[in-house]
Scaffold this motif. Structure first.
Motif, short mmCIF file in Angstrom:
data_model
loop_
_atom_site.label_atom_id
_atom_site.label_comp_id
_atom_site.label_asym_id
_atom_site.label_seq_id
_atom_site.Cartn_x
_atom_site.Cartn_y
_atom_site.Cartn_z
N UNK A 136 2.04 7.38 9.43
CA UNK A 136 1.72 5.98 9.13
C UNK A 136 2.59 5.44 8.02
N UNK A 137 2.77 6.25 6.99
CA UNK A 137 3.62 5.86 5.87
C UNK A 137 5.07 5.66 6.34
N UNK A 154 8.61 8.95 17.01
CA UNK A 154 9.61 9.25 18.03
C UNK A 154 10.34 8.02 18.54
N UNK A 155 9.87 6.81 18.18
CA UNK A 155 10.50 5.61 18.74
C UNK A 155 10.20 4.37 17.91
N UNK A 156 10.98 3.34 18.16
CA UNK A 156 10.74 2.05 17.53
C UNK A 156 9.40 1.49 17.99
N UNK A 157 9.07 1.72 19.26
CA UNK A 157 7.78 1.28 19.77
C UNK A 157 6.63 1.91 19.01
N UNK A 158 6.74 3.18 18.70
CA UNK A 158 5.70 3.85 17.93
C UNK A 158 5.62 3.29 16.52
N UNK A 159 6.77 2.97 15.94
CA UNK A 159 6.77 2.32 14.62
C UNK A 159 5.98 1.02 14.71
N UNK A 160 6.29 0.21 15.72
CA UNK A 160 5.62 -1.09 15.88
C UNK A 160 4.11 -0.93 16.04
N UNK A 161 3.69 0.06 16.81
CA UNK A 161 2.26 0.27 17.03
C UNK A 161 1.55 0.82 15.79
N UNK A 162 2.29 1.46 14.91
CA UNK A 162 1.70 2.16 13.77
C UNK A 162 1.78 1.38 12.46
N UNK A 163 2.81 0.58 12.29
CA UNK A 163 3.05 -0.09 11.01
C UNK A 163 1.91 -1.03 10.62
N UNK A 164 1.68 -1.11 9.31
CA UNK A 164 0.68 -2.02 8.76
C UNK A 164 1.33 -3.22 8.09
N UNK A 165 2.59 -3.09 7.69
CA UNK A 165 3.31 -4.21 7.08
C UNK A 165 3.79 -5.14 8.19
N UNK A 166 3.66 -6.43 7.96
CA UNK A 166 4.06 -7.42 8.96
C UNK A 166 5.57 -7.62 8.96
N UNK A 167 6.10 -7.83 10.15
CA UNK A 167 7.51 -8.20 10.29
C UNK A 167 7.68 -9.67 9.90
N UNK A 168 8.91 -10.07 9.68
CA UNK A 168 9.22 -11.48 9.46
C UNK A 168 10.38 -11.83 10.37
N UNK A 169 10.09 -12.54 11.45
CA UNK A 169 11.10 -12.92 12.44
C UNK A 169 11.55 -14.37 12.28
N UNK A 170 11.21 -15.00 11.17
CA UNK A 170 11.54 -16.41 10.98
C UNK A 170 13.05 -16.62 10.99
N UNK A 171 13.47 -17.74 11.54
CA UNK A 171 14.89 -18.09 11.57
C UNK A 171 15.43 -18.36 10.18
N UNK A 172 14.59 -18.89 9.29
CA UNK A 172 15.04 -19.17 7.92
C UNK A 172 13.89 -18.92 6.97
N UNK A 180 -0.43 5.87 -2.53
CA UNK A 180 -1.55 6.46 -3.26
C UNK A 180 -2.61 7.01 -2.30
N UNK A 181 -2.82 6.32 -1.17
CA UNK A 181 -3.78 6.80 -0.18
C UNK A 181 -3.32 8.13 0.42
N UNK A 182 -2.04 8.25 0.72
CA UNK A 182 -1.52 9.51 1.27
C UNK A 182 -1.59 10.60 0.20
N UNK A 183 -1.34 10.24 -1.04
CA UNK A 183 -1.47 11.20 -2.14
C UNK A 183 -2.89 11.75 -2.20
N UNK A 184 -3.88 10.88 -2.01
CA UNK A 184 -5.28 11.33 -2.01
C UNK A 184 -5.54 12.35 -0.89
N UNK A 185 -4.95 12.10 0.28
CA UNK A 185 -5.09 13.06 1.39
C UNK A 185 -4.48 14.41 0.99
N UNK A 186 -3.33 14.37 0.37
CA UNK A 186 -2.67 15.61 -0.07
C UNK A 186 -3.52 16.34 -1.10
N UNK A 187 -4.10 15.58 -2.03
CA UNK A 187 -4.96 16.20 -3.05
C UNK A 187 -6.16 16.89 -2.41
N UNK A 188 -6.71 16.28 -1.37
CA UNK A 188 -7.87 16.85 -0.68
C UNK A 188 -7.57 18.24 -0.14
#
Length: 172
Positions: A34-35, A92-110, A132-140
């Motif tokens: 996810x990260x 494994x793919x750009x499609x998987x990135x798109x399905x997984x990402x939480x940050x929004x893209x910006x496709x604006x022309x300007x 920090x959330x992933x760090x918490x998982x690692x700490x667990x």
């Protein structure tokens, strides 16, 4: 001897030996994946803005965003390799990135330079939260190696936030 399927043999071939356990492998590799998707989204947005920035501060912003993009991209391989080292798999793919990402893209022309920097400022702040959330998982699971890497990535993201903040401040 029980027979195994092709898929089971393929999955076994990708298992990296680790002492972290199956739950740790699943949770840490999943959190890293996810990260990684968010890091790729942030990278591409940063490069998009680097390529399309305009205005009186063009040179400064163009160079800053290029530097930040390089730093963000450099983390992607480390994140993916860490997911593999703990016994998991990753994107494994750009499609998987798109399905997984939480940050929004910006496709604006300007987008104005000020809006670009403000958006990246917020995205990098969110990235710190994700880290920090992933760090918490690692700490667990007592995964100190991944936690240590994440601490460096947090520091880098905090520096990006600082630079973006200072570049967007109105000095009077």
């Amino acid at each position: 001897m029980p027979s195994t399927t092709v898929k089971e043999r393929q999955q076994a071939a990708l298992r990296t030996p680790t002492d972290l356990g199956a739950n740790a492998t699943r949770d840490i590799a999943g959190a890293l994946t996810g990260l990684l998707a968010d890091m790729f989204a942030l990278y591409l947005k940063t490069k998009n803005f680097h390529w399309h920035v305009s205005g009186p501060h063009f040179r400064d912003y163009h160079l800053m965003l290029d530097e930040q993009g390089e730093q963000i991209f450099a983390t992607t391989d480390d994140i993916a390799e860490r997911a593999r080292k703990v016994g998991g798999t990753t994107l494994r793919s750009i499609g998987q990135i798109h399905r997984t990402q939480r940050l929004a893209d910006n496709d604006a022309d300007f987008v104005t330079a000020e809006d670009m920097l403000a958006e990246l400022l917020e995205d990098n702040k969110r990235m710190i939260t994700f880290l920090r959330e992933v760090h918490d998982v690692c700490d667990e699971f007592n995964d100190v190696a991944t936690a240590s890497l994440i601490e460096n990535w947090i520091d880098e993201a905090e520096r990006r936030v600082w630079f973006l903040y200072e570049a967007t401040r109105t000095h009077r």
